[in-house]
Write a protein that holds these residues in place. Structure first.
Motif, PDB file in Angstrom:
ATOM      1  N   HIS A   1       0.846  -1.204   0.000  1.00 57.96           N
ATOM      2  CA  HIS A   1       0.000   0.000   0.000  1.00 57.96           C
ATOM      3  C   HIS A   1       0.872   1.241   0.000  1.00 57.96           C
TER       4      HIS A   1
ATOM      5  N   ASP B   1      -0.603  -4.018   5.979  1.00 58.00           N
ATOM      6  CA  ASP B   1      -1.151  -3.627   7.279  1.00 58.00           C
ATOM      7  C   ASP B   1      -2.621  -4.032   7.389  1.00 58.00           C
TER       8      ASP B   1
ATOM      9  N   HIS C   1      -7.384  -0.570   5.600  1.00 57.98           N
ATOM     10  CA  HIS C   1      -6.341   0.232   6.266  1.00 57.98           C
ATOM     11  C   HIS C   1      -6.116   1.481   5.406  1.00 57.98           C
TER      12      HIS C   1
ATOM     13  N   HIS D   1       4.404  -4.736   9.263  1.00 59.84           N
ATOM     14  CA  HIS D   1       5.019  -4.193  10.480  1.00 59.84           C
ATOM     15  C   HIS D   1       4.764  -5.133  11.636  1.00 59.84           C
TER      16      HIS D   1
HETATM   17 FE   LIG Z   1       0.417   1.316   6.655  1.00 57.88          FE
END
Ligand SMILES: [Fe+2]
Ligand SMILES: N[C@@H](CCC(=O)N[C@@H](CS)C(=O)NCC(=O)O)C(=O)O
Length: 356
Positions: free
Chosen positions: A57, A132, A113, A173
């Motif tokens: 993204h 994410d 997200h 992440h």
């Molecule tokens: Fe992000």
């Protein structure tokens, strides 16, 4: 298949390298701008050619390495078509495939997200890269870039948690350093999206996260809408310009013997072996100064901090450590002689055997 998970400690971002050993073709998912030298070193050491970079993204917390890698490797830049970013050469849509050798990643649209989030699923559904959309026991926030709890709920439930239970999930992440999860685990234990949670529960949770915006957001989002192409000056120095150096994945800059021979006049050559080795059958470089590794830190004032230093030893191992120590001690221009005296001699380059 070759698979590596790489970490950027500044933004807690994972970058994934997937390579087909047979053809040497590789992909990078979510590369980070500042980590491009590391990624190039790994590709080179593993003998892989980068076909494409895929971002999951438009990131808000770090700048993508996509443009910088294309400059160096000619790799294609792949990103969701809906984002309309400048410089994309592989606009991706739900159902597309991105090949590397005989393997491929399938593309699934998982908005929520951000409006342009994609999840990449390995051909045999043994691994998926969720960006994410789904984090380990969590998920990306939904309060900017077209985020929506409703969309994220459907994306995760319909496109990710429907994969086989043993499919491994790799997020973009993790803020605790946890590296991987599985579909079965997240179906049961994800506190936001697993178990009996319904859309109302999820939206209530997400609308009350009260998180501050990512520190880099004002810089990162516009830069990522250019696929990481810097505006004006490049923010990070490229390869050092004072000598033809190669960065190893270990983090040490090396110089090849022939390149050192050509540029020798500019360097202080520091031989870090013990005194008897300096005059043994391998000899030493004609202009080398002997400073054994064990004494190096105590004798730094014998060296000129303004002049580049090349560290030398028998095989290149002790001198790699010397390079690390000199860099830590504030020397700005330090390189290690690749392969040490063994390679220097094997390449038939000049040696001296006189004592100190
Ligand atoms: Fe992000
Ligand atoms: N402290 C981090 C915040 C990063 C952040 O907000 N990350 C986004 C992903 S781009 C997120 O969704 N985080 C989820 C969470 O922290 O629960 C920064 O400043 O960069």
């Amino acid at each position: 298949m070759i698979f590596r998970q790489l970490f950027d400690a500044v933004s807690s971002t994972y970058t994934y390298l997937l390579g087909d050993a047979e053809s040497g073709e590789a992909l990078l998912i979510d590369p980070v701008y500042e980590q491009v030298p590391r990624d190039l070193a790994l590709l080179q050491e593993l003998g892989l050619r980068l076909q494409a970079t895929l971002d999951t993204h438009v990131h808000a917390d770090h700048v993508t390495g996509a443009w910088r890698l294309r400059q160096r490797c000619g790799s294609e830049i792949a990103l969701a078509a809906t984002v309309g970013a400048e410089g994309v050469n592989r606009p991706l849509r739900h159902g597309d495939r991105v090949a590397f050798g005989k393997r491929h990643l399938g593309v699934r649209a998982t908005p929520g997200h951000t409006s342009g989030c994609l999840t990449y699923v390995l051909d045999d559904e043994s691994m998926a890269f969720t960006g994410d959309s789904l984090l380990i026991r969590g998920c990306g926030r939904t309060d900017f870039q077209g985020g929506s709890p409703q969309q994220l709920f459907s994306s995760v439930r319909e496109q990710i948690l429907t994969l086989p239970g043993d499919c491994l999930l790799y997020p973009a992440h993790d803020y605790r350093g946890i590296t991987v999860t599985s579909v079965a685990e997240e179906r049961r234990f994800n506190p936001r999206l697993g178990g009996d949670v319904d859309l109302g529960d999820f939206a209530g949770y997400m609308n009350n996260l009260n998180l501050p915006h990512p520190k880099q957001m004002a810089v990162a989002v516009p830069a990522n809408l250019r696929c990481g192409k810097p505006e004006g000056e490049a923010p990070v120095a490229e390869t050092p310009d004072w000598a033809p150096l190669i960065l190893r994945f270990s983090g040490v800059w090396e110089i090849e013997p022939m390149a050192l021979l050509e540029h020798a006049a500019k360097f202080q050559i520091v031989d870090v072996r013990e005194a008897p080795e300096f005059i043994d059958q391998l000899g030493h470089l004609p202009d080398a100064r002997l400073v054994p590794l064990s004494q190096l830190m105590g004798r730094l004032d014998e060296l000129d901090r303004e002049r580049p230093v090349v560290a030398v030893c028998r095989s290149g191992v002790r001198s790699a450590q010397a390079s690390v120590l000199l860099t830590k001690a504030g020397f700005g221009k330090v390189a290690n002689l690749a392969g040490g005296m063994l390679r220097w001699k094997a390449e038939g380059l000049p040696v001296a055997t006189d004592s100190v």
